[in-house]
Design a protein around this motif. Structure first.
Motif, PDB file in Angstrom:
ATOM      1  N   GLN A 146     -66.382 -46.040  80.387  1.00 17.28           N
ATOM      2  CA  GLN A 146     -66.230 -47.518  79.323  1.00 17.28           C
ATOM      3  C   GLN A 146     -64.852 -46.722  77.998  1.00 17.28           C
ATOM      4  O   GLN A 146     -63.983 -47.633  77.634  1.00 17.28           O
ATOM      5  N   MET A 147     -65.304 -45.581  78.051  1.00 13.57           N
ATOM      6  CA  MET A 147     -64.358 -44.526  76.590  1.00 13.57           C
ATOM      7  C   MET A 147     -63.097 -44.666  77.571  1.00 13.57           C
ATOM      8  O   MET A 147     -62.389 -44.454  76.893  1.00 13.57           O
ATOM      9  N   GLN A 148     -63.307 -44.097  78.976  1.00 12.45           N
ATOM     10  CA  GLN A 148     -61.943 -43.768  80.026  1.00 12.45           C
ATOM     11  C   GLN A 148     -61.222 -44.815  80.131  1.00 12.45           C
ATOM     12  O   GLN A 148     -59.851 -44.961  79.372  1.00 12.45           O
ATOM     13  N   GLU A 149     -61.948 -46.359  79.779  1.00 15.61           N
ATOM     14  CA  GLU A 149     -60.913 -47.983  79.964  1.00 15.61           C
ATOM     15  C   GLU A 149     -60.471 -47.842  78.424  1.00 15.61           C
ATOM     16  O   GLU A 149     -59.446 -48.638  77.765  1.00 15.61           O
ATOM     17  N   LEU A 150     -61.351 -47.693  76.976  1.00 16.92           N
ATOM     18  CA  LEU A 150     -60.681 -47.332  75.533  1.00 16.92           C
ATOM     19  C   LEU A 150     -59.638 -46.756  75.528  1.00 16.92           C
ATOM     20  O   LEU A 150     -58.355 -47.602  74.732  1.00 16.92           O
ATOM     21  N   ALA A 151     -59.704 -45.783  76.509  1.00 21.28           N
ATOM     22  CA  ALA A 151     -58.282 -44.683  75.841  1.00 21.28           C
ATOM     23  C   ALA A 151     -56.945 -45.363  76.974  1.00 21.28           C
ATOM     24  O   ALA A 151     -56.013 -45.191  76.007  1.00 21.28           O
ATOM     25  N   LEU A 152     -57.645 -46.408  77.372  1.00 18.27           N
ATOM     26  CA  LEU A 152     -56.073 -46.708  78.243  1.00 18.27           C
ATOM     27  C   LEU A 152     -55.862 -47.761  77.587  1.00 18.27           C
ATOM     28  O   LEU A 152     -54.958 -48.464  77.114  1.00 18.27           O
ATOM     29  N   HIS A 153     -56.507 -48.963  77.222  1.00 18.42           N
ATOM     30  CA  HIS A 153     -56.062 -50.020  75.890  1.00 18.42           C
ATOM     31  C   HIS A 153     -55.930 -49.283  74.536  1.00 18.42           C
ATOM     32  O   HIS A 153     -54.729 -49.849  74.632  1.00 18.42           O
ATOM     33  N   LEU A 154     -56.199 -48.142  74.506  1.00 18.11           N
ATOM     34  CA  LEU A 154     -55.191 -47.762  73.217  1.00 18.11           C
ATOM     35  C   LEU A 154     -53.779 -47.208  73.354  1.00 18.11           C
ATOM     36  O   LEU A 154     -53.237 -47.409  72.920  1.00 18.11           O
ATOM     37  N   THR A 155     -53.683 -46.590  74.802  1.00 12.97           N
ATOM     38  CA  THR A 155     -52.717 -46.572  74.775  1.00 12.97           C
ATOM     39  C   THR A 155     -51.770 -47.349  75.369  1.00 12.97           C
ATOM     40  O   THR A 155     -50.608 -47.224  75.443  1.00 12.97           O
ATOM     41  N   CYS A 156     -51.839 -48.212  75.852  1.00 12.39           N
ATOM     42  CA  CYS A 156     -50.862 -49.585  76.364  1.00 12.39           C
ATOM     43  C   CYS A 156     -50.868 -50.337  74.719  1.00 12.39           C
ATOM     44  O   CYS A 156     -50.166 -51.080  75.305  1.00 12.39           O
TER      45      CYS A 156
END
Length: 237
Positions: A146-156
């Protein structure tokens, strides 16, 4: 006007509003990227920074003396064309973030890491809900999916220009969190760079400075600070 090999032929560089942003003109002719795309900047402030570099050219273009132009070219020709791949690459740093790998010993080094790095991890969890777990040792321990997905969301959520700067901030520091702190002004770029080098600075205290390593670190620090400035100019109109 996309060639880095050309000599100066223009009298002045000016900024003009264009479709999608601001263009830099050399005696009225729009500058293009090396890939011959229109060099359109997102803010007048960034366009002016690029124009200043073109005004400063004396005889022949020297890319190393034109960091804002180089970063803008990269944002358009490279990052803009491969946005998803770059975003995934940078977001992945959150899964192996520098701040999460602490020394087993000596106790003084561990204390320095904890004091500086815990504050950043607490900040990013508080501000963005990104909870990264720290541990002792250098063996990789995956963060929660979930944290990895959040990091990608913030980056995108970033623009191509912002991602260009964020790429350098994260990759040079080895930390997704430090990169995020730099773009959000948690601390000065100089202070964040020092935080990213706690281990190296500890080694210098023990064994003394290596001239070559010191020069390399200075070059990287300058690039890190430039990336933070470039990001700021992408948002300052």
């Amino acid at each position: 006007m996309s060639s880095w090999e050309m000599k100066r032929f223009w009298q002045d560089a000016t900024v003009q509003q264009a479709d999608g942003g601001f263009a830099v003109l050399l005696d009225g002719r729009a500058v293009k990227t090396p890939a011959k795309a229109a060099l359109v900047l997102p803010t007048a402030a960034l366009a002016e920074a690029v124009a200043c570099e073109w005004r400063a050219v004396e005889e022949k273009i020297e890319p190393n003396l034109m960091p804002y132009t180089r970063s803008a070219n990269a944002a358009i020709d490279k990052v803009g064309e491969q946005f998803d791949e770059v975003a995934e690459l940078i977001a992945a740093y959150a899964d192996s973030d520098l701040l999460c790998y602490r020394a087993d010993s000596p106790a003084e080094l561990r204390a320095r890491q904890d004091a500086a790095w815990d504050a950043l991890l607490q900040w990013v969890e508080r501000e963005h809900g990104l909870k990264l777990d720290a541990h002792s040792g250098v063996m990789h321990k995956a963060q929660a999916l979930q944290m990895q997905e959040l990091a990608l969301h913030l980056t995108c959520e970033l623009s191509s220009f912002q991602l260009t700067a964020f790429h350098d901030l994260v990759s040079m520091s080895g930390s997704f969190v430090i990169g995020l702190a730099a773009v959000e002004g948690w601390q000065s770029p100089e202070g964040l760079w020092e935080i990213s080098r706690i281990d190296e600075l500890w080694q210098e205290e023990l064994w003394g400075k290596d001239e070559e390593a010191t020069q390399t670190a200075a070059i990287k620090e300058a690039a890190f600070i430039h990336a933070a400035k470039f990001y700021r100019l992408t948002t300052d109109g």
